[in-house]
Structure formats: structure tokens, C-alpha cells
Design a protein around this motif. Structure first.
Motif, PDB file in Angstrom:
ATOM      1  N   GLU A   1       0.827  -1.202   0.000  1.00  0.00           N
ATOM      2  CA  GLU A   1       0.000   0.000   0.000  1.00  0.00           C
ATOM      3  C   GLU A   1       0.870   1.265   0.000  1.00  0.00           C
ATOM      4  O   GLU A   1       1.790   1.375   0.803  1.00  0.00           O
ATOM      5  CB  GLU A   1      -0.915   0.018   1.231  1.00  0.00           C
ATOM      6  N   GLN A   2       0.550   2.184  -0.889  1.00  0.00           N
ATOM      7  CA  GLN A   2       1.253   3.465  -0.912  1.00  0.00           C
ATOM      8  C   GLN A   2       0.683   4.392   0.164  1.00  0.00           C
ATOM      9  O   GLN A   2      -0.534   4.456   0.346  1.00  0.00           O
ATOM     10  CB  GLN A   2       1.114   4.127  -2.286  1.00  0.00           C
ATOM     11  N   PRO A   3       1.525   5.095   0.897  1.00  0.00           N
ATOM     12  CA  PRO A   3       1.042   5.969   1.974  1.00  0.00           C
ATOM     13  C   PRO A   3       0.123   7.064   1.433  1.00  0.00           C
ATOM     14  O   PRO A   3       0.344   7.612   0.357  1.00  0.00           O
ATOM     15  CB  PRO A   3       2.326   6.559   2.557  1.00  0.00           C
ATOM     16  N   LEU A   4      -0.916   7.371   2.202  1.00  0.00           N
ATOM     17  CA  LEU A   4      -1.843   8.451   1.891  1.00  0.00           C
ATOM     18  C   LEU A   4      -1.887   9.412   3.074  1.00  0.00           C
ATOM     19  O   LEU A   4      -1.826   8.984   4.225  1.00  0.00           O
ATOM     20  CB  LEU A   4      -3.248   7.897   1.623  1.00  0.00           C
ATOM     21  N   TRP A   5      -2.028  10.698   2.785  1.00  0.00           N
ATOM     22  CA  TRP A   5      -2.001  11.681   3.874  1.00  0.00           C
ATOM     23  C   TRP A   5      -3.257  11.624   4.728  1.00  0.00           C
ATOM     24  O   TRP A   5      -3.235  11.986   5.911  1.00  0.00           O
ATOM     25  CB  TRP A   5      -1.815  13.092   3.309  1.00  0.00           C
TER      26      TRP A   5
ATOM     27  N   HIS B   1     -12.149  -0.753  -2.976  1.00  0.00           N
ATOM     28  CA  HIS B   1     -12.753   0.028  -1.896  1.00  0.00           C
ATOM     29  C   HIS B   1     -11.743   0.361  -0.797  1.00  0.00           C
ATOM     30  O   HIS B   1     -12.112   0.510   0.366  1.00  0.00           O
ATOM     31  CB  HIS B   1     -13.952  -0.733  -1.323  1.00  0.00           C
ATOM     32  N   GLY B   2     -10.479   0.488  -1.178  1.00  0.00           N
ATOM     33  CA  GLY B   2      -9.449   0.768  -0.185  1.00  0.00           C
ATOM     34  C   GLY B   2      -9.540   2.150   0.427  1.00  0.00           C
ATOM     35  O   GLY B   2      -9.092   2.362   1.554  1.00  0.00           O
ATOM     36  N   ILE B   3     -10.111   3.112  -0.297  1.00  0.00           N
ATOM     37  CA  ILE B   3     -10.209   4.462   0.266  1.00  0.00           C
ATOM     38  C   ILE B   3     -11.687   4.835   0.460  1.00  0.00           C
ATOM     39  O   ILE B   3     -12.211   5.777  -0.145  1.00  0.00           O
ATOM     40  CB  ILE B   3      -9.428   5.508  -0.547  1.00  0.00           C
ATOM     41  N   CYS B   4     -12.316   4.073   1.327  1.00  0.00           N
ATOM     42  CA  CYS B   4     -13.693   4.311   1.747  1.00  0.00           C
ATOM     43  C   CYS B   4     -13.724   4.497   3.263  1.00  0.00           C
ATOM     44  O   CYS B   4     -12.747   4.238   3.954  1.00  0.00           O
ATOM     45  CB  CYS B   4     -14.587   3.135   1.366  1.00  0.00           C
ATOM     46  N   PHE B   5     -14.871   4.943   3.754  1.00  0.00           N
ATOM     47  CA  PHE B   5     -15.184   4.988   5.193  1.00  0.00           C
ATOM     48  C   PHE B   5     -14.485   6.112   5.961  1.00  0.00           C
ATOM     49  O   PHE B   5     -14.455   6.084   7.181  1.00  0.00           O
ATOM     50  CB  PHE B   5     -14.868   3.640   5.861  1.00  0.00           C
ATOM     51  N   HIS B   6     -13.939   7.100   5.263  1.00  0.00           N
ATOM     52  CA  HIS B   6     -13.347   8.225   5.990  1.00  0.00           C
ATOM     53  C   HIS B   6     -14.439   8.973   6.755  1.00  0.00           C
ATOM     54  O   HIS B   6     -15.602   9.001   6.341  1.00  0.00           O
ATOM     55  CB  HIS B   6     -12.653   9.175   5.015  1.00  0.00           C
ATOM     56  N   VAL B   7     -14.076   9.577   7.884  1.00  0.00           N
ATOM     57  CA  VAL B   7     -15.073  10.308   8.682  1.00  0.00           C
ATOM     58  C   VAL B   7     -15.496  11.611   8.003  1.00  0.00           C
ATOM     59  O   VAL B   7     -16.611  12.089   8.206  1.00  0.00           O
ATOM     60  CB  VAL B   7     -14.544  10.597  10.102  1.00  0.00           C
ATOM     61  N   GLU B   8     -14.608  12.180   7.178  1.00  0.00           N
ATOM     62  CA  GLU B   8     -14.957  13.396   6.442  1.00  0.00           C
ATOM     63  C   GLU B   8     -15.555  13.021   5.087  1.00  0.00           C
ATOM     64  O   GLU B   8     -15.326  11.933   4.572  1.00  0.00           O
ATOM     65  CB  GLU B   8     -13.712  14.251   6.230  1.00  0.00           C
TER      66      GLU B   8
END
Length: 242
Positions: free
Chosen positions: A53-57, A155-162
Motif C-alpha cells: 500500500e502506498q502511503p496516503l495523507w 474500496h481501499g479508500i472508503c469509510f473516511h469520517v470526512e
């Protein structure tokens, strides 16, 4: 794939012998095609190791594989069977990661080449992405198998609080949510509110704040009863769109 096959598929994905067959080269994170064998069963699978996985901010390091599993759990809780069977596997050739049943499909047939009839089938897809807060619903992430069943991947970048929703599917903005889909969303909301089995299943993959945000998004949809319009305050589309 039949619904009754899913428990067997999940068991095989989790415990079968995995052999890597190749690598998908178009993507930010390391992703592999694998075959998984157990007894007389062999399934193709997509393996996404945490170490690739590549780091995400804006997402915690090492959390993307777990979000893949959380998306499958929410899809099943809704009864929509949109996400292929997915597990988090600790023992795998390149270490822990998500393992998802591979869907045979025509990669040239996607949202931007769908028939008008197939686009009309996307209401559950649009609602699912609103619920899970999908930050990257590209047109190529919607697959149609040989039985004409719709499947959703990545769906790796789902479920963020914002609010992070970025999707190509805004076809239904302003429309009322169909009663059957609204009933499914209401059932999901009830399950989240009572902190039942689904919440326990999600806890290994999402933070408490992310689970509460999932509940809030679902409640907002149920209370509003319609498909929202794109946010005017930020970019609501993914890039690239396919």
C-alpha cells in the motif's frame, strides 16, 4: 456465483493454498492475481498485501486492505451482493492483506460504455458509495459478469469520517430513493444503531469514529429519502474517471 456459495468461497479464500499468478500493473498499490486451492475447489482471487500500500495523507497507514473487507461486509448487510467475497488473510505469500474473489468480466464494458438499460441498474451502486463514502468510484470499478450481475471493486479508500465522495455516478441526483432500497438502508441503519453483529465484524477494520460516521451517513440518506446532488464545495469526480 450463487449466494449459497459465499460461505464456502470465504473459507477457501481464508485458508486455501495461495499461489501468485501475476501482477496487475495499472494501479497505485501492489495488487496480484492469485489462485487459491482447497480440497477439490480452486478460485481465482485478487490479493492486495498491506506492505504494497502506498502511503496516503488522509488514511491511516496499512488500513486499505481492511477497508476492502469492510465494504464487503456492508454490501452483505444491505443484501445487495455488490462486492465480491473478500477476507483479510494474515498468512499469504507477501504477508497480510485482503483477498477477494476475482470476477471474470470484459474490461472494455464499464460505466462509460454501459447501455442505457445497465445504467438504470446503478441506483444501488450510487447508494452504496454514499454509505461507504467512496473516494474513488471510477467507471472501470463497476464490473458485469457473464450472468449480467453487477460487481464493485476497489474500496481501499472508503469509510473516511470526512466527506470524501468522488464518483462518476450522479445520474440519479434529486430522485427519490426507491422504496425497496430505502427499506434496505433502514435495516442497515437499525443494525448500526443497535451495535449488533455487523458492528462487531467491522471493528477490526474501521475505527469507532469511522463506524459512527457510517451510521450518520446512512441515517442522512434514510431521513432525506433522495439521492443527493454533487457537492459544490469540492471536486465530486474521481481522476482519472475510468
Amino acid at each position: 456465483m450463487n449466494v449459497e456459495d459465499i460461505p464456502q468461497i470465504l473459507t477457501t479464500l481464508q485458508t486455501g493454498k495461495m499461489t501468485l499468478r501475476g501482477q496487475f500493473v495499472h494501479g497505485s498499490n501492489y495488487t496480484f492475481l492469485a489462485s487459491i486451492v482447497q480440497a477439490d475447489r480452486e478460485y481465482p482471487a485478487v490479493y492486495k498485501p498491506v506492505r504494497g500500500e502506498q502511503p496516503l495523507w488522509d488514511f491511516p497507514a496499512g488500513s486499505l486492505s481492511g477497508r476492502e473487507v469492510a465494504a464487503f461486509l456492508v454490501s452483505q448487510a444491505l443484501g445487495w451482493q455488490l462486492v465480491p467475497p473478500t477476507v483479510y488473510r494474515r498468512k499469504a505469500p507477501l504477508g497480510p492483506g485482503s483477498v477477494q474473489f476475482y470476477i471474470e468480466h470484459n474490461p472494455e464494458y464499464h460505466y462509460f460504455s454501459f447501455t442505457p438499460e445497465d445504467k438504470q441498474r446503478l441506483r444501488p451502486v450510487a447508494l452504496f458509495d454514499l454509505v461507504v463514502n467512496n473516494a474513488d468510484r471510477k467507471g472501470g470499478h463497476i464490473l458485469v459478469d457473464e450472468n449480467q450481475h453487477l460487481w464493485l471493486i476497489d474500496h481501499g479508500i472508503c469509510f473516511h469520517v470526512e466527506d470524501k465522495l468522488r464518483t462518476v455516478i450522479w445520474d440519479f441526483a434529486g430522485e427519490p430513493i426507491p422504496p425497496d432500497l430505502l427499506a434496505d438502508l433502514t435495516r442497515l441503519l437499525n443494525e448500526l444503531e443497535r451495535a449488533g453483529d455487523l458492528v462487531e465484524q467491522l471493528k477490526p477494520y474501521l475505527s469507532p469514529a469511522e463506524i459512527r460516521a457510517l451510521e450518520r451517513r446512512t441515517r442522512r440518506l434514510v431521513e432525506n429519502g433522495c439521492f443527493p446532488h454533487p457537492a459544490a464545495s469540492r471536486r465530486p469526480y474521481p481522476w482519472p474517471p475510468v
